[in-house]
Design a protein around this motif. Structure first.
Motif, PDB file in Angstrom:
ATOM      1  N   HIS A 183     -30.760  -6.004  31.745  1.00 33.10           N
ATOM      2  CA  HIS A 183     -30.583  -6.638  30.437  1.00 33.10           C
ATOM      3  C   HIS A 183     -31.128  -8.068  30.502  1.00 33.10           C
ATOM      4  CE1 HIS A 183     -27.709  -6.943  26.762  1.00 33.10           C
ATOM      5  NE2 HIS A 183     -28.556  -7.950  26.715  1.00 33.10           N
ATOM      6  N   ALA A 184     -32.161  -8.334  29.727  1.00 34.52           N
ATOM      7  CA  ALA A 184     -32.790  -9.661  29.761  1.00 34.52           C
ATOM      8  C   ALA A 184     -32.116 -10.610  28.782  1.00 34.52           C
ATOM      9  CB  ALA A 184     -34.265  -9.532  29.394  1.00 34.52           C
ATOM     10  N   PHE A 185     -31.962 -11.863  29.199  1.00 31.29           N
ATOM     11  CA  PHE A 185     -31.648 -12.944  28.271  1.00 31.29           C
ATOM     12  C   PHE A 185     -32.903 -13.797  28.182  1.00 31.29           C
ATOM     13  CE2 PHE A 185     -26.868 -13.318  29.649  1.00 31.29           C
ATOM     14  CZ  PHE A 185     -26.608 -12.080  29.086  1.00 31.29           C
ATOM     15  N   VAL A 186     -33.429 -13.926  26.980  1.00 32.34           N
ATOM     16  CA  VAL A 186     -34.655 -14.694  26.826  1.00 32.34           C
ATOM     17  C   VAL A 186     -34.455 -15.782  25.779  1.00 32.34           C
ATOM     18  CG1 VAL A 186     -35.657 -13.038  25.199  1.00 32.34           C
ATOM     19  CG2 VAL A 186     -37.174 -14.503  26.526  1.00 32.34           C
ATOM     20  N   GLY A 187     -35.137 -16.889  25.969  1.00 27.65           N
ATOM     21  CA  GLY A 187     -35.025 -17.993  25.031  1.00 27.65           C
ATOM     22  C   GLY A 187     -35.711 -19.204  25.623  1.00 27.65           C
ATOM     23  N   GLU A 188     -35.920 -20.213  24.782  1.00 25.75           N
ATOM     24  CA  GLU A 188     -36.563 -21.427  25.268  1.00 25.75           C
ATOM     25  C   GLU A 188     -35.602 -22.218  26.145  1.00 25.75           C
ATOM     26  OE1 GLU A 188     -38.128 -23.715  22.054  1.00 25.75           O
ATOM     27  OE2 GLU A 188     -39.534 -22.152  21.467  1.00 25.75           O
ATOM     28  N   ASN A 189     -36.123 -23.268  26.774  1.00 22.87           N
ATOM     29  CA  ASN A 189     -35.250 -24.156  27.539  1.00 22.87           C
ATOM     30  C   ASN A 189     -34.136 -24.661  26.638  1.00 22.87           C
ATOM     31  OD1 ASN A 189     -36.421 -24.129  30.064  1.00 22.87           O
ATOM     32  ND2 ASN A 189     -37.903 -25.713  29.530  1.00 22.87           N
ATOM     33  N   GLY A 190     -32.908 -24.589  27.130  1.00 17.41           N
ATOM     34  CA  GLY A 190     -31.789 -25.097  26.353  1.00 17.41           C
ATOM     35  C   GLY A 190     -31.204 -24.109  25.365  1.00 17.41           C
TER      36      GLY A 190
ATOM     37  N   LEU B 125     -42.192 -13.864  29.313  1.00 17.52           N
ATOM     38  CA  LEU B 125     -42.116 -12.675  28.466  1.00 17.52           C
ATOM     39  C   LEU B 125     -42.722 -11.453  29.135  1.00 17.52           C
ATOM     40  CD1 LEU B 125     -42.960 -14.320  25.027  1.00 17.52           C
ATOM     41  CD2 LEU B 125     -40.750 -14.062  26.176  1.00 17.52           C
ATOM     42  N   GLU B 126     -43.760 -11.662  29.942  1.00 21.96           N
ATOM     43  CA  GLU B 126     -44.406 -10.521  30.595  1.00 21.96           C
ATOM     44  C   GLU B 126     -43.414  -9.823  31.535  1.00 21.96           C
ATOM     45  OE1 GLU B 126     -45.671 -13.549  30.346  1.00 21.96           O
ATOM     46  OE2 GLU B 126     -47.182 -13.047  28.817  1.00 21.96           O
ATOM     47  N   GLU B 127     -42.629 -10.630  32.262  1.00 24.71           N
ATOM     48  CA  GLU B 127     -41.646 -10.046  33.180  1.00 24.71           C
ATOM     49  C   GLU B 127     -40.592  -9.255  32.410  1.00 24.71           C
ATOM     50  OE1 GLU B 127     -39.926 -13.248  35.402  1.00 24.71           O
ATOM     51  OE2 GLU B 127     -41.871 -13.884  36.180  1.00 24.71           O
TER      52      GLU B 127
ATOM     53  N   ALA C  47     -39.254 -34.277  39.045  1.00 28.29           N
ATOM     54  CA  ALA C  47     -38.525 -33.034  39.316  1.00 28.29           C
ATOM     55  C   ALA C  47     -37.384 -32.800  38.322  1.00 28.29           C
ATOM     56  CB  ALA C  47     -37.973 -33.055  40.736  1.00 28.29           C
ATOM     57  N   ALA C  48     -36.912 -33.869  37.664  1.00 26.53           N
ATOM     58  CA  ALA C  48     -35.789 -33.709  36.735  1.00 26.53           C
ATOM     59  C   ALA C  48     -36.226 -33.041  35.426  1.00 26.53           C
ATOM     60  CB  ALA C  48     -35.163 -35.078  36.439  1.00 26.53           C
ATOM     61  N   LEU C  49     -37.528 -32.917  35.212  1.00 23.75           N
ATOM     62  CA  LEU C  49     -38.014 -32.388  33.936  1.00 23.75           C
ATOM     63  C   LEU C  49     -38.325 -30.899  34.033  1.00 23.75           C
ATOM     64  CD1 LEU C  49     -40.482 -35.255  32.942  1.00 23.75           C
ATOM     65  CD2 LEU C  49     -38.057 -35.048  32.427  1.00 23.75           C
ATOM     66  N   SER C  50     -38.345 -30.235  32.869  1.00 22.56           N
ATOM     67  CA  SER C  50     -38.738 -28.830  32.814  1.00 22.56           C
ATOM     68  C   SER C  50     -40.233 -28.706  33.098  1.00 22.56           C
ATOM     69  CB  SER C  50     -38.443 -28.273  31.428  1.00 22.56           C
ATOM     70  OG  SER C  50     -39.303 -28.890  30.490  1.00 22.56           O
ATOM     71  N   GLY C  51     -40.684 -27.491  33.376  1.00 21.96           N
ATOM     72  CA  GLY C  51     -42.103 -27.255  33.676  1.00 21.96           C
ATOM     73  C   GLY C  51     -43.024 -27.758  32.572  1.00 21.96           C
ATOM     74  N   GLY C  52     -42.634 -27.526  31.329  1.00 28.64           N
ATOM     75  CA  GLY C  52     -43.465 -27.953  30.211  1.00 28.64           C
ATOM     76  C   GLY C  52     -43.573 -29.468  30.152  1.00 28.64           C
TER      77      GLY C  52
ATOM     78  N   ASP D 175     -42.501 -22.655  29.066  1.00 34.21           N
ATOM     79  CA  ASP D 175     -41.979 -21.684  28.110  1.00 34.21           C
ATOM     80  C   ASP D 175     -42.765 -21.731  26.795  1.00 34.21           C
ATOM     81  OD1 ASP D 175     -40.694 -23.431  26.210  1.00 34.21           O
ATOM     82  OD2 ASP D 175     -39.155 -23.762  27.730  1.00 34.21           O
ATOM     83  N   VAL D 176     -42.519 -20.751  25.940  1.00 31.00           N
ATOM     84  CA  VAL D 176     -43.375 -20.582  24.766  1.00 31.00           C
ATOM     85  C   VAL D 176     -43.370 -21.783  23.823  1.00 31.00           C
ATOM     86  CG1 VAL D 176     -43.666 -18.116  24.658  1.00 31.00           C
ATOM     87  CG2 VAL D 176     -41.567 -19.107  23.806  1.00 31.00           C
ATOM     88  N   GLY D 177     -42.229 -22.439  23.698  1.00 31.63           N
ATOM     89  CA  GLY D 177     -42.166 -23.602  22.808  1.00 31.63           C
ATOM     90  C   GLY D 177     -43.021 -24.741  23.344  1.00 31.63           C
ATOM     91  N   ALA D 178     -42.901 -24.956  24.666  1.00 30.82           N
ATOM     92  CA  ALA D 178     -43.687 -26.019  25.293  1.00 30.82           C
ATOM     93  C   ALA D 178     -45.172 -25.674  25.261  1.00 30.82           C
ATOM     94  CB  ALA D 178     -43.216 -26.241  26.726  1.00 30.82           C
ATOM     95  N   LYS D 179     -45.490 -24.385  25.309  1.00 31.88           N
ATOM     96  CA  LYS D 179     -46.895 -23.981  25.210  1.00 31.88           C
ATOM     97  C   LYS D 179     -47.505 -24.512  23.929  1.00 31.88           C
ATOM     98  CE  LYS D 179     -47.470 -19.796  27.876  1.00 31.88           C
ATOM     99  NZ  LYS D 179     -47.766 -18.382  27.924  1.00 31.88           N
TER     100      LYS D 179
END
Ligand SMILES: Nc1ncnc2c1ncn2[C@@H]1O[C@H](COP(=O)(O)OP(=O)(O)O)[C@@H](O)[C@H]1O
Ligand SMILES: [Mg+2]
Length: 498
Positions: free
Chosen positions: A37-44, A204-206, A397-402, A430-434
């Motif tokens: 069961h996936a939980f998907v969503g943007e950071n936060g 999302l691909e995963e 390092a404290a920041l998200s990948g985006g 993540d998609v929003g940061a994209k």
């Protein structure tokens, strides 16, 4: 006829607040055995918090959690574990100095009187490995084995404690790309063995590949839950961002065809890597460099920047640049490297240092570094790139990948380059940061910068480029533009030399 569904866990009206922050609100959900069961969503969005409520790291502020139909309250992860609910955290919680066996068996040793029965303990762990067909070298030191093997150790530790549900929180975030498939296979295997698996990810691909059910969260709200098979990349993006896919890419304005190219590459060659590559980029133009992995895309970009040697001609701003990378950077080239951690960021250093790296000269005068001016300009660039941060002195390092990626954009923009080479600029964000990175690229082009965009995501290349150069086996296999710029034309060219 009714279909039997083995519901393990039911959440009703579950909410969680942290001080003034509403992390989750009104979540109704059930988790079934034998399913991923996936939980998907943007950071936060609340994914991790939801997982943590289930495994006893946090207690809900509202609502009920029922296990096998009976309400449960966990005061700690240990209590959740007693009920068979285990979390595998974003940061692994193993003891790197100890052996695999120690890590799996710790706290579960078979005792003979007051003594640990080492042989029986080992046999018990071996039995778990055999039962789930998951082998690891029990005598290896955990710190010496690859991350995916370490994850296996965590899984085995959970299984040896009779886990019924395992929560994976972003398990692939720290994995090299070639270890993603083995991890996904492990996850599937657990569901096959009748475990309930929760898989938290923003990839999302995963999700599409490895999960049965997907729950979309947005701003702490439950958007929907349904079979993964009825979702597509597009529907997930819409669900996660709340906007329709048409808005995934910004408008790009057509470059002025009358202007002379910023960059002219002629007959660029590097033996065994690429050969006779020629193309131009005009001011304001976004040129995609597409091709299969290993086709030579990144190598061509590195040669243009002067990072690798190559023969042929590179004219930049109408003139010749020096051969060295320093000369080309000084002449107005900039690059967002493919691997931001290894080639770009000093992950443990403050944001401000990361942004000004390679521009320090600008802020040095007779009296040393002008710190005030440095901070003012960095702040301005960070605001312009939409970087979200608390303090410029926080480590990258404290920041998200985006947001880490935005540091690199801020660094590049600080030099006011005429050409920006962006190699996989949205990898791992993540998609929003994209979308905000696409906006940055489109914005730079609108201000007359030439952009060379390299991406493995076809959609991204198609969505963002004015023109695409397709590379196959180190040669230019096609140049596509306007109505010819389609996914099938691109794929045909990409495979042409193989
Ligand atoms: N321990 C905490 N203290 C305060 N706020 C938190 C804590 N954990 C999460 N939050 C907040 O709750 C929200 C959801 O966070 P999280 O569950 O980590 O999201 P996700 O995993 O989807 O990125 C965010 O606004 C986050 O800042
Ligand atoms: Mg999270």
């Amino acid at each position: 006829m009714t279909t039997r569904v083995d519901t393990l866990l039911t959440l009703s009206g579950v909410g969680k607040t942290f001080g003034g922050t509403v992390a989750l609100e009104g979540i109704d959900l059930s988790i079934e055995t034998g399913k991923v069961h996936a939980f998907v969503g943007e950071n936060g969005a609340g994914k991790s918090t939801l997982g943590k409520l289930i495994v006893g790291v946090h207690a809900p502020s509202a609502g009920r959690i029922a296990l096998d139909g009976a309400e449960v309250h966990f005061a700690s992860p240990a209590q959740a574990l007693d009920h068979g609910l285990v979390g595998i955290s974003q940061e692994l919680s193993l003891m790197p100095q100890r052996t695999v066996l120690d890590n799996i068996a710790l706290g579960r040793e078979v005792m003979r009187g007051p003594f640990v029965d080492a042989r029986a303990t080992r046999a018990a762990v071996q039995a778990v490995m055999d039962r789930y067909d998951m082998q690891v070298d029990l005598d290896a030191r955990v710190g010496d084995i690859p991350v995916v093997e370490q994850q296996k150790v965590e899984i085995l530790r959970a299984l040896s404690r009779d886990a019924r549900l395992i929560v994976f929180d972003e398990p692939t975030a720290r994995l090299p790309s070639d270890q993603v498939a083995p991890l996904l296979a492990l996850v599937r295997q657990l569901a096959g063995a009748g475990k309930a698996v929760i898989y938290v990810s923003h990839f999302l691909e995963e999700i599409l590949e490895a999960t049965d059910t997907v729950t979309i969260l947005r701003n702490g709200r439950h958007i929907r839950t349904g079979p993964t098979a009825s979702e597509t990349h597009e529907t997930l993006v819409e669900g996660v961002t709340g906007s329709v896919l048409g808005e995934q890419y910004p408008e790009i304005t057509a470059p002025d065809a009358a202007q002379a190219p910023v960059l002219s590459v002629r007959g660029l060659s590097r033996p065994g890597v690429f050969e006779n590559v020629s193309f131009d980029i005009r001011p304001g133009e976004i040129v995609g460099l597409a091709g299969l992995v290993g086709s030579g895309r990144s190598e061509i970009a590195r040669a243009i920047l002067g990072a690798d040697p190559a023969t042929g001609e590179i004219r930049f701003n109408g003139g010749d640049t020096g051969r060295s990378i320093a000369a080309r950077l000084a002449a107005g080239m900039a690059m967002i490297p493919e691997n931001r951690r290894e080639q770009g960021l000093m992950i443990d250093r403050p944001i401000v240092e990361n942004v000004t790296l390679s521009h320090l000269r600008r802020f040095s005068g007779a009296l040393g570094l002008d710190r005030r001016r440095e901070r003012a300009e960095v702040t301005q660039q960070c605001t312009a790139t939409g970087l979200k941060y608390n303090s410029l002195d926080d480590p990258a390092a404290a920041l998200s990948g985006g947001n880490q990626q935005k540091i690199l954009f801020a660094r590049a923009a600080l030099g006011d380059p005429a050409l920006l080479i962006a190699d996989e600029p949205t990898r791992g964000v993540d998609v929003g940061a994209k979308r905000s990175i696409y906006d940055l690229i489109a914005g730079l082009a609108a201000r007359g910068k030439a952009i060379l965009l390299i991406s493995s995501e076809l959609e991204e290349i198609l969505g963002l480029s004015h023109r695409v150069i397709v590379v196959s086996r180190g040669r230019v296999a096609g140049e596509l533009e306007g109505a010819d710029l389609t996914e099938s034309a691109l794929m045909t060219a990409a495979f042409s030399g193989t």
